[in-house]
Design a protein around this motif. Sequence first.
Motif: not given
Length: 320
Positions: A188-191, A193-200, A256-258
Amino acid sequence: MSQIYIIHENDAWTAPLRNELESLGFPYVTWFLDHGQIEINDSPPNGVFYNRMSASSHTRGHRYAAEYTACVLAWLENHGRRVINPSRALHLEINKIAQYAALHAHGIRTPKTIAAVGRDEIVRAAGKFTGPFITKHNRGGKGLGVHLFHSVDALQKYVSSPGFEPPIDGITLVQAYIEAPQPYITRVEFVGGRFLYAVRVNTSEGFELCPADVCQVDEMSNGPTQPRFSIIEDFRHPIINRYERFLRANNIHIAGIEFVVGKNGELFTYDINTNTNYNSDAEKAVGISGMGAIARYLGDELAGLRDTGPNLNLSAILGR
Ligand SMILES: Nc1ncnc2c1ncn2[C@@H]1O[C@H](COP(=O)(O)OP(=O)(O)O)[C@@H](O)[C@H]1O
Ligand SMILES: [Mg+2]
């Protein structure tokens, strides 16, 4: 003139950001922090300093880049400079146990993990797991030291073999292996401090999951396969709010948090990347750009700066 400083130790990983900054016309300079000197009584230049130091910097021959960055960040912060991903972010980047402790403080679940120093201790730690477990480096990145084991015997053989990879900080983590029903993890990507998108991310080909385009060369030479990275459109999950709170509390602006979801549906968070890279094919497929978002964020930060002091001789500071 104030500008954006990209603190890093890998030119290849800064290229996508440099392109975005150039196309938006924001002034920037890269600051390669493997060696150099700072005089801490001097005042740093004005600007926005974006720390992209990587936990795996030692694997590219930059053994002390992270340590030196900690000094530079302390200096910048002491002078009140605007630092994106400051000291606290660097501390968490290079210390997974510190990451997990910080996640726990926000009620975020991590896999059962034991930190062990010394080969005998690693084996003793493994004896405390009932199912499969993995090893990984406390100061990791790019899957360093990540191996899956189904028995203590197998681990014992590994740690006493020449193939054992000693971690750079001496700390090996032994961690419960979370078996996912489908072979993928979510990042899960943050820019800002805010959520940008999630990638599988498809994990069927191993544990080294660097999303940067420069990491995908080997994969491409093996011929066309299913894309390894795919952005999940409209990803919604209660974990997002928790992550945002966690990031705010820890002064992390870009990350990016996994996480992985196990067989019984439990979500386990296991890695925070404050030096995050993006996969451009996955982004193109949905028309989004992580580096574009970072460039705009840095530009906004620069616009918000007030001049706070004299500019110094930049070439002396940047070592050129
Ligand atoms: N506890 C775990 N259970 C299952 N797979 C894991 C676990 N921890 C790591 N992995 C796999 O190994 C990869 C690398 O581990 P990670 O903790 O992200 O280390 P690094 O910091 O080197 O990226 C992960 O992306 C994931 O695919
Ligand atoms: Mg990872």
